[in-house]
Motif scaffolding. Structure first.
Motif, PDB file in Angstrom:
ATOM      1  N   LEU A  87       1.225  -0.912   7.430  1.00 46.60           N
ATOM      2  CA  LEU A  87       2.538  -0.894   7.761  1.00 46.60           C
ATOM      3  C   LEU A  87       3.156  -1.759   8.867  1.00 46.60           C
ATOM      4  CD1 LEU A  87       5.277   0.997   7.443  1.00 46.60           C
ATOM      5  CD2 LEU A  87       4.185   2.858   8.918  1.00 46.60           C
ATOM      6  N   VAL A 113       6.637  -2.855  11.117  1.00 43.43           N
ATOM      7  CA  VAL A 113       8.048  -2.414  11.375  1.00 43.43           C
ATOM      8  C   VAL A 113       8.749  -3.616  12.090  1.00 43.43           C
ATOM      9  CG1 VAL A 113       9.587  -0.944  12.475  1.00 43.43           C
ATOM     10  CG2 VAL A 113       7.466  -0.045  11.580  1.00 43.43           C
ATOM     11  N   ARG A 166       2.398   6.284   7.697  1.00 43.40           N
ATOM     12  CA  ARG A 166       1.453   6.178   8.562  1.00 43.40           C
ATOM     13  C   ARG A 166       0.286   7.116   8.368  1.00 43.40           C
ATOM     14  NH1 ARG A 166       1.283   4.175  14.327  1.00 43.40           N
ATOM     15  NH2 ARG A 166       3.542   4.661  14.409  1.00 43.40           N
ATOM     16  N   VAL A 186       8.380   6.364   8.691  1.00 41.44           N
ATOM     17  CA  VAL A 186       7.375   5.542   9.434  1.00 41.44           C
ATOM     18  C   VAL A 186       6.017   6.458   9.565  1.00 41.44           C
ATOM     19  CG1 VAL A 186       6.357   4.223  11.421  1.00 41.44           C
ATOM     20  CG2 VAL A 186       8.656   3.634  10.422  1.00 41.44           C
TER      21      VAL A 186
END
Length: 417
Positions: A298, A300, A240, A236
């Protein structure tokens, strides 16, 4: 001594393509692609990034070069007519695979591009056909018929190649009846699994290459990323960081990674998805329908085998964590995923054994862009993602038109449906 059955006699005496002529015509087709490469790249960048257009040209050259080998390997018979509905995301490679190569063994290839790709597909055909053997070029005929008017043409064909939704494909199948061989290629999620043994930097590169191909507008782009919790934070953070420095520009810019999306529906669909899951966005999250732009985003999610994203178009990265690979198997066994299984890219997860995940073909340490070959069967075993009609029902399996046409007239069983 027993007499051979009639199907065997019919199979043995049916006409076959002239492989020597196919070799010469394929060589000429490759030369036509190379001679027209500047004009082709200019046409393709109406829809694709410059990098995507160049890649499409090279893949098309490989498919043309492999065509004589494909015909010899499959033993495809000479066909009278093939009808083709082209997809909206690849103008040249789909033209080469579904029109130009079949023209080597079909008397007539009737092509109906979807309205979104029509202008570009026609330009591609004009550029390529100028360098083709005139007899080969004459076999490919474009039509401006609507889907309803195209159905009678399909009904009188040996085979139909349809790229689009399963619903639209099913409607066309109903209209044309059971006569023609019918191949359906539809959308699929193509999950990418980052396992506990995946190296984070290499996994990040693979994810970016796969999801950002042509700004995320390709049917092989992964719509969901399953990431083991041991690699979750590292991946992640790397994603990012990378998404914050991507080059945004015009499609003709050689270094542009992200461009405006091609179709308004793609932007609207991405905007709806981002709005519905705004609480899951950790980077990006913006969409501008007027400028046709979607910010690289992005998201999650929680560990959940019930997360089944729609077909997404654009630079959207949907991360779902997992610990036990049984969660992935449970996800893949869902009826929706069984219907649309195509590929599953698996990086560093040795506990996922076997050739398939549900109905998706497992690609180990590779993505679909690394493995798809225009001269080999492509896809998985989900009937809505890659299906062929046999005996009145759809059967999912990797598809190649020449191979399916040869199987329909197999030497041992005679004509099949």
């Amino acid at each position: 001594m027993t007499q051979p059955s009639m199907p065997v006699l019919e199979s043995v005496t049916r006409p076959w393509p002239d492989l020597e002529a196919a070799h010469e015509r394929a060589t000429g087709a490759a030369a036509a692609l190379l001679d027209g490469r500047a004009a082709l790249l200019a046409a393709l960048t109406r829809l694709a990034t410059c990098a995507g257009a160049r890649d499409e040209l090279l893949r098309s050259l490989r498919t043309v070069a492999g065509a004589p080998w494909e015909l010899a390997r499959t033993g495809v018979p000479q066909l009278s007519r093939v009808s083709v509905v082209l997809p909206q995301d690849t103008a040249l490679s789909s033209y080469v695979r579904h029109c130009l190569v079949p023209a080597l063994y079909c008397d007539e290839v009737v092509v109906r591009p979807t309205p979104r790709i029509r202008e570009t597909a026609l330009e591609v055909h004009r550029i390529v056909s100028r360098g083709l053997d005139p007899a080969l070029a004459a076999r490919i005929r474009f039509t401006d018929a609507g889907q309803h008017d195209f159905a009678p043409v399909c009904a009188e064909s040996d085979a139909v190649v349809f790229t689009g939704s399963a619903a639209a494909g099913g409607k066309l199948m109903t209209e044309i009846g059971d006569g023609p061989l019918f191949l359906l290629s539809g959308p699929a999620p193509n999950p990418l699994v980052v396992g506990p043994r995946a190296e984070p930097d290499a996994a990040c590169r693979a994810v970016l290459r796969a999801r950002l191909y042509n700004s995320g507008q390709h049917r092989l782009c992964p719509d969901v990323l399953f990431v083991h919790r041991l690699r979750l934070d590292a991946l992640v953070e790397r994603l990012r960081a990378e998404l914050s420095v991507l080059t945004v520009g015009a499609r003709s810019w050689p270094d542009a990674v992200l461009t405006a999306l091609t179709y308004g529906e793609a932007v609207e669909g991405a905007a709806r998805f981002l709005a519905e899951h705004a609480d899951r966005v950790v980077a990006g999250g913006g969409a501008d329908p007027e400028r046709m732009q979607v910010e690289p985003s992005l998201l999650v999610f929680d560990e959940d085998p019930g997360f089944h994203p729609p077909a997404l178009s654009g630079p959207l990265f949907c991360v779902v964590p997992y610990e036990d690979p049984e969660m992935l198997r449970c996800w893949a066994r869902h009826p929706l995923e069984l219907e649309r299984g195509m590929y599953a890219a698996v990086l560093g997860e040795p506990r996922l054994t076997g050739r398939t995940l549900g109905t998706a073909v497992v690609l180990r340490d590779a993505t679909p862009f690394d493995t798809e070959d225009g001269n080999l069967p492509c896809g998985g075993y989900g009937a809505h993602a890659s299906g062929v009609r046999r005996e009145g029902r759809m059967v999912g399996r990797p598809l190649l038109l020449s191979q399916e046409a040869a199987l329909r007239n197999t030497v041992t069983t005679g004509p099949l449906r």
